[in-house]
Design a protein around this motif. Structure first.
Motif, PDB file in Angstrom:
ATOM      1  N   ASN A 123       0.830  -1.205   0.000  1.00  0.00           N
ATOM      2  CA  ASN A 123       0.000   0.000   0.000  1.00  0.00           C
ATOM      3  C   ASN A 123       0.868   1.259   0.000  1.00  0.00           C
ATOM      4  O   ASN A 123       1.642   1.493   0.926  1.00  0.00           O
ATOM      5  CB  ASN A 123      -0.904   0.000   1.231  1.00  0.00           C
ATOM      6  CG  ASN A 123      -1.975   1.075   1.170  1.00  0.00           C
ATOM      7  OD1 ASN A 123      -1.798   2.119   0.550  1.00  0.00           O
ATOM      8  ND2 ASN A 123      -3.094   0.820   1.826  1.00  0.00           N
ATOM      9  N   PRO A 124       0.743   2.109  -1.025  1.00  0.00           N
ATOM     10  CA  PRO A 124       1.592   3.301  -1.088  1.00  0.00           C
ATOM     11  C   PRO A 124       1.261   4.343  -0.027  1.00  0.00           C
ATOM     12  O   PRO A 124       2.056   5.270   0.186  1.00  0.00           O
ATOM     13  CB  PRO A 124       1.314   3.847  -2.495  1.00  0.00           C
ATOM     14  CG  PRO A 124      -0.038   3.334  -2.849  1.00  0.00           C
ATOM     15  CD  PRO A 124      -0.142   1.993  -2.201  1.00  0.00           C
ATOM     16  N   LEU A 125       0.113   4.215   0.644  1.00  0.00           N
ATOM     17  CA  LEU A 125      -0.258   5.187   1.672  1.00  0.00           C
ATOM     18  C   LEU A 125       0.279   4.820   3.051  1.00  0.00           C
ATOM     19  O   LEU A 125       0.217   5.628   3.976  1.00  0.00           O
ATOM     20  CB  LEU A 125      -1.786   5.323   1.736  1.00  0.00           C
ATOM     21  CG  LEU A 125      -2.463   5.836   0.459  1.00  0.00           C
ATOM     22  CD1 LEU A 125      -3.967   5.914   0.648  1.00  0.00           C
ATOM     23  CD2 LEU A 125      -1.903   7.192   0.046  1.00  0.00           C
ATOM     24  N   VAL A 126       0.793   3.606   3.207  1.00  0.00           N
ATOM     25  CA  VAL A 126       1.366   3.183   4.487  1.00  0.00           C
ATOM     26  C   VAL A 126       2.794   3.710   4.578  1.00  0.00           C
ATOM     27  O   VAL A 126       3.605   3.513   3.676  1.00  0.00           O
ATOM     28  CB  VAL A 126       1.347   1.647   4.625  1.00  0.00           C
ATOM     29  CG1 VAL A 126       2.076   1.208   5.892  1.00  0.00           C
ATOM     30  CG2 VAL A 126      -0.090   1.135   4.640  1.00  0.00           C
ATOM     31  N   LYS A 127       3.107   4.360   5.686  1.00  0.00           N
ATOM     32  CA  LYS A 127       4.425   4.980   5.852  1.00  0.00           C
ATOM     33  C   LYS A 127       5.399   4.117   6.654  1.00  0.00           C
ATOM     34  O   LYS A 127       6.602   4.364   6.637  1.00  0.00           O
ATOM     35  CB  LYS A 127       4.276   6.341   6.539  1.00  0.00           C
ATOM     36  CG  LYS A 127       3.339   7.310   5.813  1.00  0.00           C
ATOM     37  CD  LYS A 127       3.784   7.567   4.382  1.00  0.00           C
ATOM     38  CE  LYS A 127       2.861   8.557   3.675  1.00  0.00           C
ATOM     39  NZ  LYS A 127       3.225   8.724   2.246  1.00  0.00           N
ATOM     40  N   ASP A 128       4.886   3.126   7.365  1.00  0.00           N
ATOM     41  CA  ASP A 128       5.734   2.290   8.220  1.00  0.00           C
ATOM     42  C   ASP A 128       6.361   1.179   7.380  1.00  0.00           C
ATOM     43  O   ASP A 128       5.811   0.083   7.241  1.00  0.00           O
ATOM     44  CB  ASP A 128       4.894   1.697   9.359  1.00  0.00           C
ATOM     45  CG  ASP A 128       5.755   1.030  10.427  1.00  0.00           C
ATOM     46  OD1 ASP A 128       6.917   0.699  10.134  1.00  0.00           O
ATOM     47  OD2 ASP A 128       5.245   0.825  11.550  1.00  0.00           O
ATOM     48  N   LYS A 129       7.513   1.454   6.793  1.00  0.00           N
ATOM     49  CA  LYS A 129       8.152   0.496   5.900  1.00  0.00           C
ATOM     50  C   LYS A 129       8.640  -0.743   6.645  1.00  0.00           C
ATOM     51  O   LYS A 129       8.653  -1.847   6.085  1.00  0.00           O
ATOM     52  CB  LYS A 129       9.326   1.164   5.169  1.00  0.00           C
ATOM     53  CG  LYS A 129       8.915   2.389   4.355  1.00  0.00           C
ATOM     54  CD  LYS A 129       7.775   2.071   3.389  1.00  0.00           C
ATOM     55  CE  LYS A 129       7.301   3.306   2.640  1.00  0.00           C
ATOM     56  NZ  LYS A 129       6.111   3.027   1.795  1.00  0.00           N
ATOM     57  N   ALA A 130       9.026  -0.572   7.901  1.00  0.00           N
ATOM     58  CA  ALA A 130       9.468  -1.730   8.681  1.00  0.00           C
ATOM     59  C   ALA A 130       8.313  -2.706   8.881  1.00  0.00           C
ATOM     60  O   ALA A 130       8.478  -3.927   8.760  1.00  0.00           O
ATOM     61  CB  ALA A 130      10.026  -1.272  10.030  1.00  0.00           C
ATOM     62  N   ALA A 131       7.129  -2.168   9.175  1.00  0.00           N
ATOM     63  CA  ALA A 131       5.959  -3.029   9.352  1.00  0.00           C
ATOM     64  C   ALA A 131       5.586  -3.706   8.036  1.00  0.00           C
ATOM     65  O   ALA A 131       5.178  -4.874   8.020  1.00  0.00           O
ATOM     66  CB  ALA A 131       4.790  -2.210   9.883  1.00  0.00           C
ATOM     67  N   GLN A 132       5.738  -2.993   6.927  1.00  0.00           N
ATOM     68  CA  GLN A 132       5.440  -3.602   5.629  1.00  0.00           C
ATOM     69  C   GLN A 132       6.392  -4.757   5.339  1.00  0.00           C
ATOM     70  O   GLN A 132       5.975  -5.810   4.840  1.00  0.00           O
ATOM     71  CB  GLN A 132       5.513  -2.543   4.527  1.00  0.00           C
ATOM     72  CG  GLN A 132       4.356  -1.547   4.563  1.00  0.00           C
ATOM     73  CD  GLN A 132       4.418  -0.541   3.437  1.00  0.00           C
ATOM     74  OE1 GLN A 132       5.437   0.139   3.252  1.00  0.00           O
ATOM     75  NE2 GLN A 132       3.341  -0.424   2.675  1.00  0.00           N
ATOM     76  N   ASN A 133       7.665  -4.583   5.657  1.00  0.00           N
ATOM     77  CA  ASN A 133       8.621  -5.672   5.458  1.00  0.00           C
ATOM     78  C   ASN A 133       8.304  -6.853   6.374  1.00  0.00           C
ATOM     79  O   ASN A 133       8.468  -8.017   5.988  1.00  0.00           O
ATOM     80  CB  ASN A 133      10.044  -5.171   5.708  1.00  0.00           C
ATOM     81  CG  ASN A 133      10.537  -4.272   4.586  1.00  0.00           C
ATOM     82  OD1 ASN A 133      10.109  -4.406   3.437  1.00  0.00           O
ATOM     83  ND2 ASN A 133      11.427  -3.347   4.915  1.00  0.00           N
ATOM     84  N   GLU A 134       7.843  -6.559   7.580  1.00  0.00           N
ATOM     85  CA  GLU A 134       7.455  -7.627   8.503  1.00  0.00           C
ATOM     86  C   GLU A 134       6.266  -8.412   7.940  1.00  0.00           C
ATOM     87  O   GLU A 134       6.206  -9.642   8.055  1.00  0.00           O
ATOM     88  CB  GLU A 134       7.094  -7.030   9.864  1.00  0.00           C
ATOM     89  CG  GLU A 134       6.756  -8.078  10.916  1.00  0.00           C
ATOM     90  CD  GLU A 134       6.350  -7.464  12.252  1.00  0.00           C
ATOM     91  OE1 GLU A 134       5.845  -8.206  13.103  1.00  0.00           O
ATOM     92  OE2 GLU A 134       6.527  -6.239  12.419  1.00  0.00           O
TER      93      GLU A 134
END
Length: 684
Positions: A123-134
């Motif tokens: 999702n391009p609107l999510v700013k938490d890249k660490a959570a996205q990688n998780e």
């Protein structure tokens, strides 16, 4: 099970690879879309799989002991298992006992959870890249899951607790497609002079299609002689895409006719002849629904006759142009309450229906799509609300989205089933193709069916990222199994915090309107502004857009209308006809962050899958900001926009007579009440 898991795991790996190698994989996304379509009937075909009250009736038919087991199962699991999973699970476990299907439902549940994880990760609107990688890592670890049951962590872990910003659902099997360039194109001439220009050059009612006229040339630059519409940005984009094509052009267009259609069709075929010299395998496929023409048959059929005849006789086009009739028979009917079942499907009724201007079941291929070179390094697609006909598109307000990059290839992939359906071998479907005796059926192509499908299929799996924008496709597909536009729009409305700007031809879908009113109640400061068309072409005083209008206004939703034009045309044969300009747009932006644009109107038959539609979400804040700035400029200009009601109160018109406000309100309220009850009555 493992195959399904690998589909989504590969998507996670592919989305990770985008940032690392600037490559985007579509293979797994197409597989996910195919998985959804393949399992649609298993999950939703039976009424008991969709409606709790119907499932309860089926359970009551079971022996007492089985009823007890079924009720206990529901009670034990309803807090954890989503309703859309629990209903088919109970159905296959107790009502129509089938252990294999029961297992497939569990697999489907896991697939949906994995897609939700994927969407959060991409999702391009999510700013938490660490959570996205998780989230991506979690998807990979779940790929090894086996022997799933209702207590398996993969099915029961509270993902929203772990990822607070994550949605517990997936809105599209294809997900977010990164690596694109996007452009919103919104401008064409809308003046009374342009309307009159078209009226003076009709190709029907005594007028003719004359390619020798200077205005039938395709201008390549602003100062060139030729058709003025193709100097407008909206139509120039189509020309430029055709000019750039090296391998193929795919077009699915609803209304295509008049001088615009003639100019464009000749240009397309001329270009095909030239491009074949460099690439003998260059091909064009045009898909069109002949069953509905909205009173524009005389404006459109000369264009299709020209294409058909020239493709058959021009040696330079031999084997390069496919003109296919869209197969609309697989859509659910748009006319409510099973009324069309009263019309028998016989040869006699077909002959009568073939003379009508609108298909009686309200099944329509409403697409306005062009795709160029989907297997290339930089595929292109262009789609939206714009028809390509003089009197439906030439001077209307519209929007279209240009996409360059991997998502454009996925547009063509989404239409593979349409081409497959058009080349149907089912004799019952072939009977209902229009104008077969005139050569517009698809029978001549069936001997090459497999070759055409193999050529049209997108085989390339990995594409370079050409930009930094993500796109999420929104469509109602050829058989109505995919219909995600309504859900995407409701989701956008549910998350709005600052403002919602909408510009639409129709606004009478109860789900959309209820979502707007609910969100306004939740966030009183939310600005919801809608530019809705007056529906002047219907001559009913605003119907059907008036159906929910008073309810919206009472809830603080602002609704206004563009000041559109109406002109009477005088034709060469002495007849006259009134034409009314439409605000034909279908576009919504929320908070300057997300926009949805396409061909879908906000009415029930469109959004329930009776029409073939195509659009997309985009997240380019510069593009969205440009639209919102123009929207507000128009909104605040009384010369361009005014109140929806011409008078102080609603006054409908029937057969040219203006009804009293009291009778108008009764008719309007009755209509909105019936629409509200429609889905329950039809047991959708």
């Amino acid at each position: 099970m493992k195959k399904a898991l690998l589909i989504l795991t590969s998507v996670a790996m592919a989305s990770t690879a985008v940032a690392q190698t600037a490559q985007v994989s579509l293979k797994e996304r197409i597989a996910a879309m195919d998985y959804y379509k393949k399992n649609h009937d298993l999950m939703f075909a039976a009424e008991a799989c969709r409606r709790p009250e119907t499932l309860l009736q089926e359970i009551k038919k079971l022996p007492a002991a089985e009823q007890t087991k079924a009720r206990a199962f529901v009670k034990a699991n309803e807090a954890v298992v989503p309703e859309k999973i629990l209903l088919p699970l109970v159905y296959w476990k107790f009502v129509k006992k089938n252990a294999a299907n029961e297992g497939k439902v569990m697999q489907y549940w896991l697939q949906m959870r994995l897609q939700a994880l994927r969407d959060y990760a991409d999702n391009p609107l999510v700013k938490d890249k660490a959570a996205q990688n998780e989230a991506r890592s979690l998807m990979t670890s779940w790929a090894a899951a086996s022997n799933l049951n209702l207590t398996s962590r993969e099915l029961t872990e509270n993902l929203q607790k772990r990822f607070p910003q994550m949605d517990p659902y997936s809105l599209s099997a294809g997900g977010f497609i990164p690596g694109n360039i996007v452009e919103l194109v919104s401008h064409n001439e809308i003046s009374p002079e342009r309307i009159q220009w078209f009226n003076d050059r009709v190709i029907f009612a005594g007028g003719v299609l004359d390619f020798n006229q200077p205005y039938m040339k395709m201008p390549l630059h602003k100062d060139d002689e030729g058709h003025p519409s193709f100097k407008d940005p909206m139509f120039a984009k189509i020309r430029d895409m055709i000019l750039s094509a090296k391998e193929s052009v795919f077009i699915d267009i609803f209304l295509f006719g008049g001088t615009m259609g003639g100019t464009l069709s000749k240009f397309l075929l001329d270009q095909t002849v030239e491009k074949k010299k460099a690439n003998p395998n260059f091909k064009v496929l045009l898909l069109h629904d002949y069953a509905t023409n909205y009173n524009m048959k005389d404006e459109m059929m000369p264009i299709f006759k020209y294409i058909k005849d020239r493709a058959a006789t021009d040696p330079g086009l031999k084997g390069s142009v496919y003109l296919l009739q869209a197969n609309i028979q697989r859509h659910p009917p748009g006319i409510p309450f099973g009324i069309t079942n009263l019309v028998p499907k016989t040869e006699e009724t077909f002959k009568a229906l073939e003379k009508r201007n609108t298909y009686y079941e309200s099944k329509i291929d409403h697409s306005k799509v062009i795709v160029v070179d989907p297997e290339s390094e930089a595929p292109q697609a262009y789609f939206g609300s714009k028809n390509w006909s003089d009197h439906s598109g030439g001077y209307y307000y519209d929007n279209a989205l240009y996409v360059k990059g991997p998502a454009a290839a996925l547009v063509q992939a989404a239409y593979y089933d349409d081409v497959d359906a058009a080349l149907t071998t089912d004799p019952n479907e072939k009977k209902w193709f229009f104008y077969k005796e005139e050569g517009y059926g698809n029978e001549a192509y069936l001997k090459n069916r497999e070759q055409i499908l193999a050529w049209f299929r997108v085989d390339r799996s990995v594409f370079p990222a050409v930009g930094n924008q993500s796109v999420r496709l929104a469509e109602a597909n050829v058989d109505g199994k995919i219909k995600d536009t309504r859900n995407m729009l409701v989701d956008m409305i549910m998350k709005a915090e600052s403002h919602i700007y909408m510009e639409h031809l129709f606004i009478y879908d109860k789900y959309i309107n209820d979502a707007l009113m609910k969100r306004k109640a939740q966030v009183p400061g939310l600005k919801i502004r809608i530019l809705a068309d007056h529906n002047g072409n219907f001559g009913l005083g605003g119907l059907p857009n008036t159906l929910y209008l008073d309810q919206l206004l009472r809830h603080g939703v602002e609704v206004r209308a563009r000041r559109t034009l109406g002109i009477e045309a005088k034709f060469p044969n002495g007849t006259t006809q009134g034409y009314h300009q439409e605000n034909h747009r279908k576009i919504t932006s929320v908070d300057g962050k997300v926009m949805l644009v396409g061909s879908s109107n906000l009415n029930p038959d469109t959004l329930q899958g009776s029409f073939r539609e195509f659009g997309a979400q985009l997240f380019d804040q510069k593009v969205i900001g440009g639209f919102e700035e123009e929207f507000l400029d128009a909104w605040n200009d009384d010369k361009l926009v005014g109140p929806f009601y011409e008078g102080e109160r609603l006054q409908l018109q029937v057969m040219g007579k203006t009804l009293s406000p009291e009778l108008s309100k009764i008719i309007n309220d009755l209509g909105s009440t019936v629409l509200r009850a429609k889905d329950d009555i039809e047991k959708r």
